[in-house]
Each structure stands twice: as C-alpha cells, then as structure tokens.
Design a protein around this motif. Structure first.
Motif, PDB file in Angstrom:
ATOM      1  N   HIS A 185     -21.313   5.828 -21.630  1.00 30.37           N
ATOM      2  CA  HIS A 185     -22.381   6.579 -22.311  1.00 30.37           C
ATOM      3  C   HIS A 185     -22.208   6.468 -23.831  1.00 30.37           C
ATOM      4  O   HIS A 185     -23.177   6.262 -24.559  1.00 30.37           O
ATOM      5  CB  HIS A 185     -22.314   8.057 -21.926  1.00 30.37           C
ATOM      6  CG  HIS A 185     -23.057   8.392 -20.664  1.00 30.37           C
ATOM      7  ND1 HIS A 185     -24.413   8.650 -20.651  1.00 30.37           N
ATOM      8  CD2 HIS A 185     -22.648   8.514 -19.389  1.00 30.37           C
ATOM      9  CE1 HIS A 185     -24.790   8.933 -19.406  1.00 30.37           C
ATOM     10  NE2 HIS A 185     -23.735   8.851 -18.616  1.00 30.37           N
ATOM     11  N   PHE A 242     -29.608   4.097 -19.112  1.00 29.33           N
ATOM     12  CA  PHE A 242     -28.866   5.066 -18.301  1.00 29.33           C
ATOM     13  C   PHE A 242     -28.694   4.528 -16.887  1.00 29.33           C
ATOM     14  O   PHE A 242     -27.625   4.618 -16.280  1.00 29.33           O
ATOM     15  CB  PHE A 242     -29.621   6.407 -18.259  1.00 29.33           C
ATOM     16  CG  PHE A 242     -29.065   7.382 -17.248  1.00 29.33           C
ATOM     17  CD1 PHE A 242     -28.108   8.318 -17.607  1.00 29.33           C
ATOM     18  CD2 PHE A 242     -29.494   7.360 -15.919  1.00 29.33           C
ATOM     19  CE1 PHE A 242     -27.593   9.204 -16.673  1.00 29.33           C
ATOM     20  CE2 PHE A 242     -28.983   8.249 -14.988  1.00 29.33           C
ATOM     21  CZ  PHE A 242     -28.027   9.174 -15.360  1.00 29.33           C
ATOM     22  N   PHE A 293     -20.414  14.211  -7.891  1.00 23.95           N
ATOM     23  CA  PHE A 293     -20.761  13.330  -9.022  1.00 23.95           C
ATOM     24  C   PHE A 293     -21.255  11.986  -8.482  1.00 23.95           C
ATOM     25  O   PHE A 293     -22.281  11.455  -8.910  1.00 23.95           O
ATOM     26  CB  PHE A 293     -19.536  13.124  -9.927  1.00 23.95           C
ATOM     27  CG  PHE A 293     -19.761  12.105 -11.018  1.00 23.95           C
ATOM     28  CD1 PHE A 293     -20.440  12.447 -12.181  1.00 23.95           C
ATOM     29  CD2 PHE A 293     -19.305  10.791 -10.886  1.00 23.95           C
ATOM     30  CE1 PHE A 293     -20.666  11.505 -13.186  1.00 23.95           C
ATOM     31  CE2 PHE A 293     -19.525   9.847 -11.885  1.00 23.95           C
ATOM     32  CZ  PHE A 293     -20.209  10.213 -13.033  1.00 23.95           C
ATOM     33  N   HIS A 337     -30.567  17.367 -14.678  1.00 25.54           N
ATOM     34  CA  HIS A 337     -29.353  16.636 -15.028  1.00 25.54           C
ATOM     35  C   HIS A 337     -28.483  17.446 -16.001  1.00 25.54           C
ATOM     36  O   HIS A 337     -27.260  17.507 -15.870  1.00 25.54           O
ATOM     37  CB  HIS A 337     -29.729  15.267 -15.622  1.00 25.54           C
ATOM     38  CG  HIS A 337     -28.551  14.376 -15.852  1.00 25.54           C
ATOM     39  ND1 HIS A 337     -28.159  13.971 -17.091  1.00 25.54           N
ATOM     40  CD2 HIS A 337     -27.669  13.821 -14.985  1.00 25.54           C
ATOM     41  CE1 HIS A 337     -27.091  13.202 -16.994  1.00 25.54           C
ATOM     42  NE2 HIS A 337     -26.767  13.088 -15.720  1.00 25.54           N
ATOM     43  N   SER A 393     -30.480  11.975 -21.355  1.00 23.66           N
ATOM     44  CA  SER A 393     -30.005  10.606 -21.098  1.00 23.66           C
ATOM     45  C   SER A 393     -30.852   9.843 -20.079  1.00 23.66           C
ATOM     46  O   SER A 393     -30.950   8.625 -20.153  1.00 23.66           O
ATOM     47  CB  SER A 393     -28.534  10.599 -20.697  1.00 23.66           C
ATOM     48  OG  SER A 393     -28.303  11.431 -19.618  1.00 23.66           O
ATOM     49  N   HIS A 412     -24.582  18.921 -14.896  1.00 25.34           N
ATOM     50  CA  HIS A 412     -23.332  18.694 -15.638  1.00 25.34           C
ATOM     51  C   HIS A 412     -22.752  19.985 -16.201  1.00 25.34           C
ATOM     52  O   HIS A 412     -21.550  20.073 -16.447  1.00 25.34           O
ATOM     53  CB  HIS A 412     -23.553  17.663 -16.745  1.00 25.34           C
ATOM     54  CG  HIS A 412     -23.538  16.255 -16.229  1.00 25.34           C
ATOM     55  ND1 HIS A 412     -22.383  15.538 -16.036  1.00 25.34           N
ATOM     56  CD2 HIS A 412     -24.542  15.444 -15.843  1.00 25.34           C
ATOM     57  CE1 HIS A 412     -22.672  14.335 -15.561  1.00 25.34           C
ATOM     58  NE2 HIS A 412     -23.987  14.248 -15.428  1.00 25.34           N
ATOM     59  N   PHE A 425     -20.215  13.672 -23.504  1.00 23.06           N
ATOM     60  CA  PHE A 425     -19.479  12.447 -23.167  1.00 23.06           C
ATOM     61  C   PHE A 425     -18.433  12.098 -24.228  1.00 23.06           C
ATOM     62  O   PHE A 425     -17.659  11.176 -24.067  1.00 23.06           O
ATOM     63  CB  PHE A 425     -20.451  11.276 -23.004  1.00 23.06           C
ATOM     64  CG  PHE A 425     -21.484  11.537 -21.925  1.00 23.06           C
ATOM     65  CD1 PHE A 425     -21.103  11.666 -20.604  1.00 23.06           C
ATOM     66  CD2 PHE A 425     -22.830  11.654 -22.237  1.00 23.06           C
ATOM     67  CE1 PHE A 425     -22.039  11.916 -19.608  1.00 23.06           C
ATOM     68  CE2 PHE A 425     -23.770  11.891 -21.245  1.00 23.06           C
ATOM     69  CZ  PHE A 425     -23.378  12.024 -19.928  1.00 23.06           C
ATOM     70  N   HIS A 450     -25.387   3.666 -14.780  1.00 26.70           N
ATOM     71  CA  HIS A 450     -25.060   4.373 -13.542  1.00 26.70           C
ATOM     72  C   HIS A 450     -25.135   3.469 -12.312  1.00 26.70           C
ATOM     73  O   HIS A 450     -24.559   3.785 -11.272  1.00 26.70           O
ATOM     74  CB  HIS A 450     -25.876   5.657 -13.403  1.00 26.70           C
ATOM     75  CG  HIS A 450     -25.140   6.811 -14.007  1.00 26.70           C
ATOM     76  ND1 HIS A 450     -24.205   7.532 -13.310  1.00 26.70           N
ATOM     77  CD2 HIS A 450     -25.137   7.305 -15.270  1.00 26.70           C
ATOM     78  CE1 HIS A 450     -23.668   8.437 -14.114  1.00 26.70           C
ATOM     79  NE2 HIS A 450     -24.215   8.321 -15.307  1.00 26.70           N
ATOM     80  N   HIS A 485     -16.877   5.830 -17.225  1.00 26.56           N
ATOM     81  CA  HIS A 485     -18.261   6.305 -17.261  1.00 26.56           C
ATOM     82  C   HIS A 485     -18.595   7.038 -18.569  1.00 26.56           C
ATOM     83  O   HIS A 485     -19.589   6.714 -19.216  1.00 26.56           O
ATOM     84  CB  HIS A 485     -18.520   7.199 -16.038  1.00 26.56           C
ATOM     85  CG  HIS A 485     -19.617   8.179 -16.256  1.00 26.56           C
ATOM     86  ND1 HIS A 485     -19.380   9.473 -16.652  1.00 26.56           N
ATOM     87  CD2 HIS A 485     -20.960   8.042 -16.199  1.00 26.56           C
ATOM     88  CE1 HIS A 485     -20.541  10.099 -16.796  1.00 26.56           C
ATOM     89  NE2 HIS A 485     -21.515   9.254 -16.527  1.00 26.56           N
ATOM     90  N   HIS A 491     -25.601  11.331  -8.410  1.00 26.60           N
ATOM     91  CA  HIS A 491     -26.051  10.193  -9.221  1.00 26.60           C
ATOM     92  C   HIS A 491     -26.507   9.028  -8.347  1.00 26.60           C
ATOM     93  O   HIS A 491     -27.437   8.314  -8.692  1.00 26.60           O
ATOM     94  CB  HIS A 491     -24.963   9.768 -10.213  1.00 26.60           C
ATOM     95  CG  HIS A 491     -24.763  10.740 -11.343  1.00 26.60           C
ATOM     96  ND1 HIS A 491     -23.911  11.818 -11.254  1.00 26.60           N
ATOM     97  CD2 HIS A 491     -25.338  10.832 -12.572  1.00 26.60           C
ATOM     98  CE1 HIS A 491     -23.962  12.519 -12.389  1.00 26.60           C
ATOM     99  NE2 HIS A 491     -24.814  11.946 -13.209  1.00 26.60           N
TER     100      HIS A 491
HETATM  101 CU1  CUO Z   1     -24.891  12.333 -15.292  1.00 24.56          CU
HETATM  102 CU2  CUO Z   1     -23.555   9.741 -16.663  1.00 24.56          CU
HETATM  103  O1  CUO Z   1     -23.196  11.321 -15.463  1.00 24.56           O
HETATM  104  O2  CUO Z   1     -25.003  11.050 -16.809  1.00 24.56           O
END
Ligand code: CUO
Length: 670
Positions: free
Chosen positions: A354, A386, A213, A191, A380, A195, A65, A390, A350, A217
């Motif tokens: 983080h 978190f 995305f 997760h 996270s 990513h 991030f 989100h 976003h 989420h």
């Molecule tokens: Cu997966 Cu913020 O995008 O953690």
C-alpha cells in the motif's frame, strides 16, 4: 541522488540530521506544512499526554499502512481508552479536537467506542457526513459554496450536490467503466470500518482476525472480478512485478478530510520506486518486497514457517486445536508486527505494498505531495491499483489453499436432509433479478461549514430490487435437524462465454447469505429475504438518525446494532447485463452441531454483516474454514464419480445448484 534507507531502526528521524543528504532535501524539512515534526507546545498538558499523535500534521493524510502513523494512532487510542465513560470521553475529545490530525481523531474515537463496553450507546454518524470531501470532488463542493454565497439570505431550501455516474473519469480508459463500483460510498465505508475492528499491531487480537483478513478481501476481489465480467472486462491482474510501470493511473479529485489539501495523483505508467519518505520516517525497498514474497512462497510450499527461534511452525488448515495455517500465514502477510510468527523475516508485504503504491508519484517527497488514496483505509478501494495489490495478496493465499487436502465426501455430505428445489423470487417473477441506479441523500453541511446553510450530497449508486430465496427441503430423519444454510453466487460463463469448471469458478463464488434453520421431520419450506444477508450492513447512520434516536425508539435499536462494518446492501448483487446475464446460485446445508461455536454471554451487538465482520465481544460464529466449501480445491471423487464442475457437488443431496439471470435496467429503480 538517492536518499539512502537508514539501517538499524531506532531513532530514524534523528539520524537524518547527520546524514549526507543533498541540501535541497535537508532544507525542506520543517518548511512544508506537511513535514512539521512533532513539537508539542511545552505548556499544553493534553498535547504532551498524546505521545506521538500530534506528529501527523493536521490537514494531511493519515495512513494505517504506515508504521509511524499506526504508532500515533496507538498513542491517541490509549489516551482515549483511559476515559471513564461517555461524558468523560466527550470532554476529553473536545480538548483534543483541533490539536491532532482530523482522520486520526475520528479513527481513535471510533476505535475506542467499539471497544469500551460502557460506550455501547455511543455511535458516530456515517463517514459520508463526517468527511463529505472524501466522497465528492472538490469542484462540486466549491460550486455549492458559490451557490450559497449568491443565495438570497432568507432562502431555506437546501443546496443539492448530485454526484452522478461520471465519478472520477471519462470512458476513454476501460477501468473508468468501473468507477461506480470502486468509488461507491458504501464499500469504502465498509472497508474503513473493517480495518477499524481488525487493526494490526494495536495490542488487540480478535478471534480469527488473520483468516478474516484473507476471506473478506478475497470476497472483495471475487466481487470486483465478477463486476468486470459483467462489463466484458478481463479479470484483475496481480501486481507481481514491481519493476515495470503500472499502466493505470488514478486522479482522485478529492480533498483530504475536509482540509482542502489534495490527495496525490498517479499518472498512467508510473514506475513504482523504493519508498524514501524521510518526512514520515518511512523507507521500503522494492527488493525487500520481492524477498518477503519469495519467503512466504517458500513457507507455503514447504508447509511450515520459521519462527524467531528458528523453529518450524507447520501451516495446515485441518488442525483440531490451535491456529489454522491460514491464520498464521495471514498475520505474517498483512502483516501484524505483533502477531507475525517472524516479522523481521517475513516482513510487511501487504502494508508496504500500500505504501509504495500510495507514494509512487512522489516516493522521496521531492514534490511535497500527499499520499494517494490507496494509502487510506477509507478511500483505497477507489484506485484500480488496490485490486492489483490485493490480487497479489490473494494469489499467495490461494497458493496456500491449493496445498490443502480437498474436503472429503464425509466433510461435505450431510445424510438425511435433501434440497428438493431452491431459487429466488422477486414479486411474481422467479429467477430473474433486476439491478439499476439509485440515489441516497446525506447532509454534507454537518461535516463542512457552508455558512450554516444546508447542503445535501446525493450520490448515485448501484442497487437492486429486493428478492427472496426459497428452498424446499426434505428432512428424512425422525427428529428435527438444525442446519446451516450457505448460499453463494457466481457467474455461469467465463469471459469466453464457456461454462466454468470447478477450479475456475471456485474463487469467484461470492457469499450471499448464511443462516441457521431448524428443519422439522418431513417437508420444509424455507424463505429468506435478501435484506437479511449475512454479509450486509444496515443503512449508514446519519446525523439525523442519531438526533432522532431516543430511549426505546427503533432508531436507538438500529444505532445499537450498527457498527459501520458490513458490505452495503445496495451492492449485494453484481450489475449483470442489460440483456440479462447467466449466474448460478449454490446452496448447501451443513450440520449446525458441527458448525456452531459456543459463545457464552447475552445479546450480541454489531451482529450485522457477521460473515465479513464477525461479532462484537464474541467468537466468529462458524467453526468451518471461511469460504467453505470453496476455499479448497475440488474433492477428486464424490459418490464414486469424478468432480469437474460445481454442479457435481450438487450430487450430494444437501447441496443444490440453480441458474438465474441478472438483468441491469440501466435506469433509476423505484
Ligand atoms: Cu484492506 Cu489492503 O487490506 O486494504
């Protein structure tokens, strides 16, 4: 005294030397191991070829991030991408090993393996075995080490670390009741891998990356809210006010990638502050976060975004060509600096969220603390905050989806096929599903050295008894009809024990499965195992699996299909309640001819967890908007009658709603 945010970008680090910063801050640079600036050894050619990769100190946290860390990752990935094959990669990584940050190293290797066709036989073992310290408290690892030191040298029995249900907290705080969910090894590994496949600003665009995305989420948030409902807790509240303290703290008790350094902890009631980490070259103002959010909301309500030339870019989902609005919005919100329609204007809401949260305990490095777990892709989800971040992100997406035209009857209806009956069966029992605890064993001694002795890590996790969906479908057409079967699950009652209306239930529907069947004319019986779910993964590969996988063996087949991404099978069902909790299953058939996406090419690898992860080297295999039909507000009228609950959708013959019960046994399954 505040450290000012530098303006104008560019050589941020250089600028500090001339800044009028308090001497106490200035002298810290270069003192702490965590602030070692990149000083490649001049005569080390390998190090020099790595660009900014060595700038992330070994033993410290790596965060995707942070823009500076993403740059370092890009440099290392580019370097590994130049290798000519598996053997070359092995040699190159051996040279780099120990010279760069440990998490970055694993990230870059995984990244390259996923993208190079000639590396398709190479697989990495699960993160749990590579970095056991990310999954089990330091205290337990230290205890295992002590036990080994005292052990009779001839003993061959492994030492077992049982990581039970106490996880990171007591039951004094309501949020601790969900530790088993947030700290589950499987969802954190998922997760991390997600990513890895869909990174922002790494020079890769994948089909519907932005939309996924949003959807992946959104589904995590829905499942978390459902789990909360099982425990009698209210839904997560979005973090939309950065100027009041965050009620819930988080103390991870873990060390970073086996290095012994601690992740940062956040006290209860910590006030988020502007990020001023000059050690990382990272600065964000809370005011910027507020401005970006407000610009995104303007775009959503006006129906267009403004690109860098000042031109309008319409955002709508019902386009027949080009990108859907959700895709454009998502790339600007996540944000992907390369794909955002206007990165300077819509900012980096976003990712920066983080960052601010990950450093809220030490925003200016005054305490030389590492980031909190919410800054790392693989940890996270452990932190309750978190979900608050989100939820804010999802709230913007939902705000956008609310502006879209509801699906029309012709978009929802599929004439000629009718679901007569549908439900679930487990053993001899229909419509009652069971959850409880289970354990899985991993070898901790592959990632950590315990004097060459074997140490087994045995985490307890939620699990369920496998089950099957059964459907009776009539095909009244004269010929066979290929349909997509879509199955969703949601609680029937809300926190007040009232039946939910369509709008309340809409964002809780969790995808359970999606698959294609060819219906012959007349009666059809369709059965499908819960293990085949379109969202779940195969079990994580262990070091042992990989050692045992020889040519042609089943494990090799598993290794081929396994890419790490995918919701863990053991977390497919919400916990339910000991007395049984009412849930609803929603089934829908849609026309495969309209859903299908042409994907030329041979065998697809990494086809597990496809709804959340897509497929390797292929387009996302469903043409409908993700989450269909629950991604939009309800159709006002169906068959001339108003729609108030989801059951009204089941008036269409191709849809069906069915009540089931989920009972939590509270004991070990099997
Ligand atoms: Cu997966 Cu913020 O995008 O953690």
């Amino acid at each position: 005294e505040d450290i000012q945010k530098p303006r104008g970008g560019g050589s941020v680090l250089f600028k500090f030397e001339n800044d009028e910063t308090p001497p106490s801050v200035a002298t810290r640079v270069g003192v702490s191991p965590s602030v070692n600036l990149p000083v490649p050894e001049r005569n080390d050619a390998t190090l020099q070829a790595l660009g900014t990769a060595p700038s992330i100190p070994k033993g410290s946290a790596f965060s995707f991030f942070l823009a500076s860390h993403r740059r370092a990752a890009k440099d290392l990935c580019d370097f590994f991408m130049k290798t000519s094959g598996a053997e070359d990669l092995r040699q190159v990584t051996a040279r780099v090993h120990g010279k760069v940050n440990e998490t970055l190293f694993i990230y870059a290797i995984s990244f390259v393996i996923l993208r190079r066709k000639e590396l398709r036989s190479v697989r990495l073992p699960t993160m749990v075995e590579v970095f056991p310290s990310r999954f089990v408290p330091q205290e337990a690892l230290a205890k295992a080490q002590l036990e080994i030191n005292r052990m009779d040298p001839n003993q061959t029995e492994p030492v077992i670390i049982d990581h039970g249900l106490e996880f990171s907290g007591t039951y004094l705080k309501p949020e601790h009741r969900l530790s088993y969910w947030r700290e589950d090894y499987g969802i954190n590994v998922h997760h991390w891998h997600w990513h890895l496949i869909y990174p922002p600003a790494m020079g890769f665009d994948r089909d519907r990356k932005g939309e996924l995305f949003y959807y992946m989420h959104q589904q995590i948030i829905a499942r978390y809210d459902i789990e909360r409902l099982c425990l009698g807790l209210p839904r997560v509240e979005k973090l939309d006010n950065w100027r009041i303290p965050i009620e819930d703290g988080y103390f991870p008790k873990l060390t970073i990638s086996n290095s012994g350094r601690q992740w940062g902890s956040r006290q209860d009631n910590t006030l988020p502050k502007d990020l001023r980490r000059r050690d990382l070259g990272e600065f964000v103002d809370i005011t910027d976060m507020e401005i970006w959010r407000s610009r995104l909301l303007d775009a959503i309500h006006q129906g267009f975004m403004i690109d860098r030339n000042g031109d309008k870019v319409r955002i709508r989902d019902d386009v027949t060509s080009g990108k859907r609005g959700i895709e454009i919005l998502s790339e600007a919100l996540e944000a992907d600096a390369e794909l955002s329609v206007n990165f300077p204007y819509y900012g980096d809401l976003h990712n920066r969220g983080h960052d601010i949260l990950a450093f809220s305990h030490d925003p200016d490095n005054a305490h030389k603390e590492e980031m909190g777990v919410v800054g790392d892709l693989g940890t996270s989800l452990r932190d309750p905050v978190f979900f608050r971040l989100h939820k804010l992100v999802d709230d913007l997406f939902q705000e956008y989806k609310e502006t879209q035209q509801p699906y029309t009857e012709s978009e929802l209806f599929l004439p000629g096929v009718r679901i007569e009956q549908a439900g679930v069966v487990r053993g001899n029992e229909a419509d009652v599903l069971l959850t409880g605890w289970n354990k899985r064993e991993f070898e901790a001694s592959r990632g950590l050295d315990f004097n060459g002795k074997s140490v087994i890590l045995r985490p307890t996790h939620l699990d369920h008894k496998p089950f099957e969906y059964h459907m009776q479908i009539n095909n009244d057409l004269r010929e066979a009809k290929e349909v997509t079967v879509r199955i969703f699950l949601a609680p029937k009652l809300n926190g007040q024990e009232k039946e939910m209306d369509f709008i309340e239930q809409r964002i809780l529907w969790s995808e359970m499965d999606k698959f294609t069947v060819n219906l012959k004319p007349g009666k059809n019986h369709v059965a499908r195992s819960s293990k085949e779910s379109s969202i779940t993964n195969l079990e994580e590969l262990t070091f042992k699996d990989l050692e045992n996988s020889g040519p042609g063996s089943t494990s090799e087949q598993v290794a081929f299909n396994f890419c790490g991404c995918g919701w863990p099978q053991h977390m497919l069902l919400p916990r339910g309640r000991p007395e049984g909790m009412a849930f609803q299953l929603f089934f829908m058939l849609t026309d495969y001819a309209k859903d299908k996406v042409s994907n030329p090419g041979g065998v697809r690898r990494c086809a597990n967890g496809v709804s959340f992860c897509g497929m390797q080297d292929a387009k996302y295999p469903d043409a409908r908007p993700m989450g269909f039909p629950f991604d939009r507000p309800p159709a006002p009228l169906l068959q001339g009658l108003p729609v108030s609950t989801t059951a009204d959708y089941a008036r269409l013959g191709n849809a069906f709603i069915h009540d089931i019960t989920i009972r939590f046994l509270g004991e070990k399954l099997n």
